[in-house]
Design a protein around this motif. Structure first.
Motif, PDB file in Angstrom:
ATOM      1  N   GLN A  99       0.960  -1.150  -0.155  1.00 16.96           N
ATOM      2  CA  GLN A  99       0.250   0.039   0.091  1.00 16.96           C
ATOM      3  C   GLN A  99       0.778   1.257   0.091  1.00 16.96           C
ATOM      4  OE1 GLN A  99      -3.318   0.283  -0.453  1.00 16.96           O
ATOM      5  NE2 GLN A  99      -3.519  -1.984  -0.422  1.00 16.96           N
ATOM      6  N   HIS A 114       0.968   8.067  -6.352  1.00 19.76           N
ATOM      7  CA  HIS A 114       0.019   9.181  -6.698  1.00 19.76           C
ATOM      8  C   HIS A 114       0.882  10.501  -6.699  1.00 19.76           C
ATOM      9  CE1 HIS A 114      -3.992   7.561  -6.006  1.00 19.76           C
ATOM     10  NE2 HIS A 114      -3.382   6.718  -5.430  1.00 19.76           N
ATOM     11  N   HIS A 167      -4.169   6.573 -11.467  1.00 19.90           N
ATOM     12  CA  HIS A 167      -4.625   6.305 -10.220  1.00 19.90           C
ATOM     13  C   HIS A 167      -6.018   7.172 -10.060  1.00 19.90           C
ATOM     14  CE1 HIS A 167      -1.378   3.533  -8.705  1.00 19.90           C
ATOM     15  NE2 HIS A 167      -0.660   4.318  -9.765  1.00 19.90           N
ATOM     16  N   ASP A 168      -6.953   6.581 -10.434  1.00 18.80           N
ATOM     17  CA  ASP A 168      -8.289   7.442 -10.421  1.00 18.80           C
ATOM     18  C   ASP A 168      -9.057   7.311  -9.123  1.00 18.80           C
ATOM     19  OD1 ASP A 168      -9.145   4.996 -10.726  1.00 18.80           O
ATOM     20  OD2 ASP A 168     -10.359   5.125 -12.437  1.00 18.80           O
ATOM     21  N   HIS A 169      -8.158   6.974  -7.918  1.00 17.97           N
ATOM     22  CA  HIS A 169      -8.918   7.060  -6.684  1.00 17.97           C
ATOM     23  C   HIS A 169      -7.944   7.907  -5.741  1.00 17.97           C
ATOM     24  CE1 HIS A 169      -5.912   3.843  -7.029  1.00 17.97           C
ATOM     25  NE2 HIS A 169      -5.527   4.009  -5.841  1.00 17.97           N
ATOM     26  N   PRO A 170      -8.406   8.288  -4.440  1.00 15.89           N
ATOM     27  CA  PRO A 170      -7.852   9.132  -3.731  1.00 15.89           C
ATOM     28  C   PRO A 170      -6.579   8.640  -3.114  1.00 15.89           C
ATOM     29  CG  PRO A 170      -9.973   8.726  -2.602  1.00 15.89           C
ATOM     30  CD  PRO A 170     -10.088   7.981  -4.227  1.00 15.89           C
ATOM     31  N   THR A 213      -5.982   8.545   0.077  1.00 21.22           N
ATOM     32  CA  THR A 213      -6.486   8.114   1.353  1.00 21.22           C
ATOM     33  C   THR A 213      -6.888   6.776   1.190  1.00 21.22           C
ATOM     34  OG1 THR A 213      -8.500   9.096   0.811  1.00 21.22           O
ATOM     35  CG2 THR A 213      -7.152  10.359   2.262  1.00 21.22           C
ATOM     36  N   THR A 214      -7.327   6.007  -0.120  1.00 20.99           N
ATOM     37  CA  THR A 214      -7.504   4.667  -0.129  1.00 20.99           C
ATOM     38  C   THR A 214      -6.472   3.987   0.542  1.00 20.99           C
ATOM     39  OG1 THR A 214      -8.840   5.280  -2.129  1.00 20.99           O
ATOM     40  CG2 THR A 214      -8.250   3.034  -1.631  1.00 20.99           C
ATOM     41  N   HIS A 215      -5.198   4.037   0.103  1.00 22.06           N
ATOM     42  CA  HIS A 215      -4.026   3.293   0.572  1.00 22.06           C
ATOM     43  C   HIS A 215      -3.746   3.845   2.171  1.00 22.06           C
ATOM     44  CE1 HIS A 215      -3.341   2.479  -3.495  1.00 22.06           C
ATOM     45  NE2 HIS A 215      -3.314   3.775  -3.730  1.00 22.06           N
ATOM     46  N   ASP A 226      -6.008   4.538   4.311  1.00 27.36           N
ATOM     47  CA  ASP A 226      -6.783   4.102   5.107  1.00 27.36           C
ATOM     48  C   ASP A 226      -6.769   2.324   5.229  1.00 27.36           C
ATOM     49  OD1 ASP A 226      -7.670   6.536   5.878  1.00 27.36           O
ATOM     50  OD2 ASP A 226      -9.675   6.246   4.261  1.00 27.36           O
ATOM     51  N   THR A 227      -6.201   1.916   4.227  1.00 29.84           N
ATOM     52  CA  THR A 227      -6.192   0.491   3.910  1.00 29.84           C
ATOM     53  C   THR A 227      -4.827   0.029   5.114  1.00 29.84           C
ATOM     54  OG1 THR A 227      -6.970   0.138   1.765  1.00 29.84           O
ATOM     55  CG2 THR A 227      -5.644  -1.381   2.618  1.00 29.84           C
TER      56      THR A 227
END
Length: 208
Positions: A20, A27, A37-40, A42-44, A46-47
């Motif tokens: 992660q 990013h 990487h079309d996701h924020p 914070t996804t990584h 938070d994981t």
């Protein structure tokens, strides 16, 4: 199987956390592929936190189980390296990523996360192997114990059958022999021989 399953899950989550951090570094706006990487970010982040909390819960479950002295020693060794992995690697890396300092996060990945992960993974693997070996040894002892019980059960059953047959023979003998003797006396009486002595020393039904 329960402790090995817990350790295996912990090792998987630790590896995912390192992954992660690597994915979060993608990013970096300076990275020409960051747009893929079309996701924020914070996804990584938070994981990583989610995995860390699950590992902590799994570790508490592991400590509730019975362990050999060697397993406890290896567990303490793993806990020490895992604590460093989190405090000196993952947490600072998370902070740098949240602050947008990708250079610092990458430095922490290379200088702390990777080496501490490798060390933690080695200790976790050692604990996994020890637990597996202990479980195998305990299983083999149980198998031998079962085989011993089975042999003694078969021997006991055979002995029981022989004793039953012996006592059955004694019972039949105690009935048939006096009956044959009584029949012989009656045969003599039927032949008119009334002077033969009759043994009535027995106290069973036939003697009476």
């Amino acid at each position: 199987m329960v402790p090995t399953g817990i350790i295996g899950r912990i090792m998987l989550l630790m590896n995912d956390n390192r992954g992660q951090v690597m994915l979060a570094l993608q990013h970096n706006p300076d990275n020409p592929l960051s747009k893929l990487h079309d996701h924020p970010l914070t996804t990584h982040i938070d994981t990583i936190s989610k995995n860390r909390d699950e590992i902590t819960a799994l570790w508490q479950d592991y400590l509730k189980l019975d362990h050999t002295p060697e397993e406890r020693r290896l567990a303490e060794q793993y806990l020490e390296t895992r604590t460093k992995y989190v405090s000196e690697g993952l947490t600072p890396a998370q902070g740098a990523l949240q602050a947008g300092d990708y250079t610092k996060a990458n430095e922490i990945l290379l200088s702390h996360v990777n080496p501490l992960y490798t060390k933690s993974a080695e200790h976790a693997q050692g604990l996994f192997k020890q637990t597996t070996d202990d479980a195998k040894a305990e299983y083999e002892i149980s198998v031998r114990h079962y085989e011993s019980i089975r042999v003694w059960s078969i021997a006991g059953t055979a002995a029981g059958i022989l004793l039953a047959a012996f006592f059955g023979w004694l019972l039949i003998r105690s009935i048939v022999t006096p009956l044959n003797r009584a029949i012989s006396h009656f045969d003599h009486i039927a032949e008119g021989k009334l002077t033969n002595d009759i043994d009535i020393s027995g106290r069973d039904e036939i003697g009476r």
